[in-house]
Design a protein around this motif. Structure first.
Motif, PDB file in Angstrom:
ATOM      1  N   SER A 167       0.842  -1.189   0.000  1.00  0.00           N
ATOM      2  CA  SER A 167       0.000   0.000   0.000  1.00  0.00           C
ATOM      3  C   SER A 167       0.881   1.244   0.000  1.00  0.00           C
ATOM      4  CB  SER A 167      -0.920  -0.017   1.222  1.00  0.00           C
ATOM      5  OG  SER A 167      -0.159  -0.034   2.407  1.00  0.00           O
ATOM      6  N   SER A 168       0.280   2.363  -0.376  1.00  0.00           N
ATOM      7  CA  SER A 168       1.019   3.618  -0.391  1.00  0.00           C
ATOM      8  C   SER A 168       1.278   4.089   1.033  1.00  0.00           C
ATOM      9  CB  SER A 168       0.224   4.691  -1.129  1.00  0.00           C
ATOM     10  OG  SER A 168       0.141   4.381  -2.489  1.00  0.00           O
ATOM     11  N   PRO A 169       2.457   4.614   1.272  1.00  0.00           N
ATOM     12  CA  PRO A 169       2.746   5.089   2.626  1.00  0.00           C
ATOM     13  C   PRO A 169       2.030   6.405   2.904  1.00  0.00           C
ATOM     14  CG  PRO A 169       4.572   5.597   1.187  1.00  0.00           C
ATOM     15  CD  PRO A 169       3.598   4.771   0.380  1.00  0.00           C
ATOM     16  N   GLU A 170       1.756   6.627   4.167  1.00  0.00           N
ATOM     17  CA  GLU A 170       1.304   7.940   4.607  1.00  0.00           C
ATOM     18  C   GLU A 170       2.565   8.758   4.836  1.00  0.00           C
ATOM     19  OE1 GLU A 170      -0.677  10.138   8.495  1.00  0.00           O
ATOM     20  OE2 GLU A 170      -0.173   8.008   8.594  1.00  0.00           O
ATOM     21  N   ILE A 171       2.671   9.887   4.182  1.00  0.00           N
ATOM     22  CA  ILE A 171       3.815  10.768   4.382  1.00  0.00           C
ATOM     23  C   ILE A 171       3.302  12.015   5.080  1.00  0.00           C
ATOM     24  CG2 ILE A 171       5.638  12.116   3.286  1.00  0.00           C
ATOM     25  CD1 ILE A 171       5.730   9.924   1.129  1.00  0.00           C
ATOM     26  N   TYR A 177      10.698  18.125   8.035  1.00  0.00           N
ATOM     27  CA  TYR A 177      11.137  16.822   8.547  1.00  0.00           C
ATOM     28  C   TYR A 177       9.922  15.903   8.418  1.00  0.00           C
ATOM     29  CZ  TYR A 177      14.213  13.945  11.558  1.00  0.00           C
ATOM     30  OH  TYR A 177      15.056  12.986  12.071  1.00  0.00           O
ATOM     31  N   LEU A 178      10.017  14.899   7.564  1.00  0.00           N
ATOM     32  CA  LEU A 178       8.882  14.047   7.221  1.00  0.00           C
ATOM     33  C   LEU A 178       9.140  12.593   7.583  1.00  0.00           C
ATOM     34  CD1 LEU A 178       8.380  15.426   3.596  1.00  0.00           C
ATOM     35  CD2 LEU A 178       7.217  16.197   5.681  1.00  0.00           C
ATOM     36  N   VAL A 179       8.065  11.853   7.799  1.00  0.00           N
ATOM     37  CA  VAL A 179       8.155  10.403   7.946  1.00  0.00           C
ATOM     38  C   VAL A 179       7.210   9.747   6.952  1.00  0.00           C
ATOM     39  CG1 VAL A 179       8.857  10.396  10.369  1.00  0.00           C
ATOM     40  CG2 VAL A 179       6.424  10.297   9.793  1.00  0.00           C
ATOM     41  N   ALA A 180       7.548   8.517   6.591  1.00  0.00           N
ATOM     42  CA  ALA A 180       6.665   7.654   5.806  1.00  0.00           C
ATOM     43  C   ALA A 180       6.237   6.530   6.729  1.00  0.00           C
ATOM     44  CB  ALA A 180       7.400   7.091   4.586  1.00  0.00           C
ATOM     45  N   ALA A 181       4.932   6.304   6.801  1.00  0.00           N
ATOM     46  CA  ALA A 181       4.400   5.251   7.666  1.00  0.00           C
ATOM     47  C   ALA A 181       3.554   4.290   6.842  1.00  0.00           C
ATOM     48  CB  ALA A 181       3.560   5.862   8.784  1.00  0.00           C
ATOM     49  N   LEU A 182       3.722   3.013   7.135  1.00  0.00           N
ATOM     50  CA  LEU A 182       2.901   1.952   6.560  1.00  0.00           C
ATOM     51  C   LEU A 182       2.205   1.252   7.712  1.00  0.00           C
ATOM     52  CD1 LEU A 182       5.295   0.435   3.876  1.00  0.00           C
ATOM     53  CD2 LEU A 182       3.135   1.623   3.449  1.00  0.00           C
ATOM     54  N   LEU A 227      15.634   4.868   5.040  1.00  0.00           N
ATOM     55  CA  LEU A 227      14.547   3.890   5.033  1.00  0.00           C
ATOM     56  C   LEU A 227      14.942   2.640   5.800  1.00  0.00           C
ATOM     57  CD1 LEU A 227      13.807   3.944   1.199  1.00  0.00           C
ATOM     58  CD2 LEU A 227      12.584   5.223   2.966  1.00  0.00           C
ATOM     59  N   GLN A 228      13.936   1.936   6.316  1.00  0.00           N
ATOM     60  CA  GLN A 228      14.193   0.593   6.827  1.00  0.00           C
ATOM     61  C   GLN A 228      14.699  -0.248   5.658  1.00  0.00           C
ATOM     62  OE1 GLN A 228      10.513  -0.973   8.371  1.00  0.00           O
ATOM     63  NE2 GLN A 228      10.955  -0.250  10.428  1.00  0.00           N
ATOM     64  N   PRO A 229      15.653  -1.131   5.877  1.00  0.00           N
ATOM     65  CA  PRO A 229      16.198  -1.930   4.778  1.00  0.00           C
ATOM     66  C   PRO A 229      15.134  -2.705   3.986  1.00  0.00           C
ATOM     67  CG  PRO A 229      17.568  -2.173   6.707  1.00  0.00           C
ATOM     68  CD  PRO A 229      16.364  -1.386   7.140  1.00  0.00           C
ATOM     69  N   ALA A 230      14.124  -3.225   4.646  1.00  0.00           N
ATOM     70  CA  ALA A 230      13.088  -4.007   3.957  1.00  0.00           C
ATOM     71  C   ALA A 230      12.244  -3.164   3.006  1.00  0.00           C
ATOM     72  CB  ALA A 230      12.182  -4.691   4.982  1.00  0.00           C
ATOM     73  N   ILE A 231      12.328  -1.847   3.107  1.00  0.00           N
ATOM     74  CA  ILE A 231      11.510  -0.935   2.299  1.00  0.00           C
ATOM     75  C   ILE A 231      12.248  -0.441   1.060  1.00  0.00           C
ATOM     76  CG2 ILE A 231      10.324   1.323   2.416  1.00  0.00           C
ATOM     77  CD1 ILE A 231       8.916  -0.979   3.861  1.00  0.00           C
ATOM     78  N   HIS A 232      13.551  -0.668   0.985  1.00  0.00           N
ATOM     79  CA  HIS A 232      14.329  -0.198  -0.167  1.00  0.00           C
ATOM     80  C   HIS A 232      13.731  -0.729  -1.467  1.00  0.00           C
ATOM     81  CE1 HIS A 232      18.311   0.795   2.113  1.00  0.00           C
ATOM     82  NE2 HIS A 232      17.248   1.251   2.723  1.00  0.00           N
ATOM     83  N   GLY A 273      10.393   5.075   7.176  1.00  0.00           N
ATOM     84  CA  GLY A 273      11.395   5.930   6.560  1.00  0.00           C
ATOM     85  C   GLY A 273      11.200   7.365   6.988  1.00  0.00           C
ATOM     86  N   TYR A 274      12.219   8.158   6.756  1.00  0.00           N
ATOM     87  CA  TYR A 274      12.120   9.570   7.078  1.00  0.00           C
ATOM     88  C   TYR A 274      13.034  10.378   6.173  1.00  0.00           C
ATOM     89  CZ  TYR A 274      16.501   9.211   9.778  1.00  0.00           C
ATOM     90  OH  TYR A 274      17.805   9.014  10.168  1.00  0.00           O
ATOM     91  N   ALA A 275      12.728  11.659   6.070  1.00  0.00           N
ATOM     92  CA  ALA A 275      13.514  12.576   5.253  1.00  0.00           C
ATOM     93  C   ALA A 275      13.452  13.955   5.880  1.00  0.00           C
ATOM     94  CB  ALA A 275      12.972  12.622   3.824  1.00  0.00           C
ATOM     95  N   TYR A 276      14.522  14.686   5.745  1.00  0.00           N
ATOM     96  CA  TYR A 276      14.516  16.056   6.241  1.00  0.00           C
ATOM     97  C   TYR A 276      15.455  16.903   5.403  1.00  0.00           C
ATOM     98  CZ  TYR A 276      18.843  14.684   8.632  1.00  0.00           C
ATOM     99  OH  TYR A 276      20.102  14.210   8.918  1.00  0.00           O
ATOM    100  N   ALA A 277      15.246  18.209   5.490  1.00  0.00           N
ATOM    101  CA  ALA A 277      16.162  19.177   4.905  1.00  0.00           C
ATOM    102  C   ALA A 277      16.708  20.017   6.044  1.00  0.00           C
ATOM    103  CB  ALA A 277      15.448  20.060   3.886  1.00  0.00           C
ATOM    104  N   GLY A 278      17.952  20.378   5.919  1.00  0.00           N
ATOM    105  CA  GLY A 278      18.592  21.222   6.912  1.00  0.00           C
ATOM    106  C   GLY A 278      19.514  22.209   6.231  1.00  0.00           C
ATOM    107  N   ALA A 279      20.095  23.074   7.009  1.00  0.00           N
ATOM    108  CA  ALA A 279      21.001  24.080   6.461  1.00  0.00           C
ATOM    109  C   ALA A 279      22.138  23.396   5.702  1.00  0.00           C
ATOM    110  CB  ALA A 279      21.560  24.948   7.580  1.00  0.00           C
TER     111      ALA A 279
END
Length: 177
Positions: A2-6, A56-61, A90-95, A67-73
């Motif tokens: 399924s599509s992740p919630e971001i 700063y975002l997360v992906a949830a299933l 990302l968690q390895p199983a999600i790659h 997984g997560y992603a962020y931007a910084g200076a």
């Protein structure tokens, strides 16, 4: 799958984020850290970015952060204030399931909404084809490789630099200077 919630990350997500990053530090070359930071340090880093207004975002299933992603200076000096550096883990199983691409796309959009004009990716290990491919699909251009600048797991590692314009990029002056 399924599509992740971001969605924006919260303090409640930090134990999962810490676990994901710990695996990346211990077994991967995407980060050049050698000792995984603990939850307190990851909380401090999260607070610095959140307090600074960075996305700063997360992906949830199924309710679990994968997984997560962020931007910084990109750099601390004021002339760099319209440029951010991104990170995606990302968690390895999600790659290789599209979650990293979706996270990066949302991170780009969130950074544009905040008025940033350039995004830099500093990719650990020139053999990291997955990350290079995801960034290419998101419009990043290769700007160079720093050969043999990191030493981890008994070998020298490169960093790959990629960049993309955000919004109007450098075609116009920012609203505030």
């Amino acid at each position: 799958m399924s599509s992740p919630e971001i969605r924006p990350a919260t303090a409640a997500d930090l134990p999962f984020i810490t676990e994901i990053y710990e695996h990346a530090v211990r077994y991967g070359t995407a980060t050049f850290e050698l000792v995984p930071p603990d939850l307190a340090e990851m909380t401090r880093r999260f607070s610095v970015l959140s307090d600074g207004g960075f996305p700063y975002l997360v992906a949830a299933l199924e309710g679990r952060v994968v997984g997560y992603a962020y931007a910084g200076a990109y750099r601390p000096r004021p002339a760099y204030r319209f440029t951010v550096e991104n990170s995606v883990y990302l968690q390895p199983a999600i790659h290789r399931r599209g979650v990293g691409l979706q996270l990066l796309q949302k991170l780009v959009a969130a950074s544009e909404q905040r008025g940033y004009r350039q995004m830099i990716a500093v990719i650990g290990d020139s053999a990291n084809a997955g990350s290079i491919g995801v960034h290419t699909r998101c419009g990043f251009q290769m700007i160079g490789t720093h050969p043999n600048v990191g030493f981890k797991f008994g070998r020298w590692l490169d960093t790959v630099m990629m960049q993309r314009a955000l919004g109007e990029g450098a075609t116009t002056l920012p609203a505030t200077s």
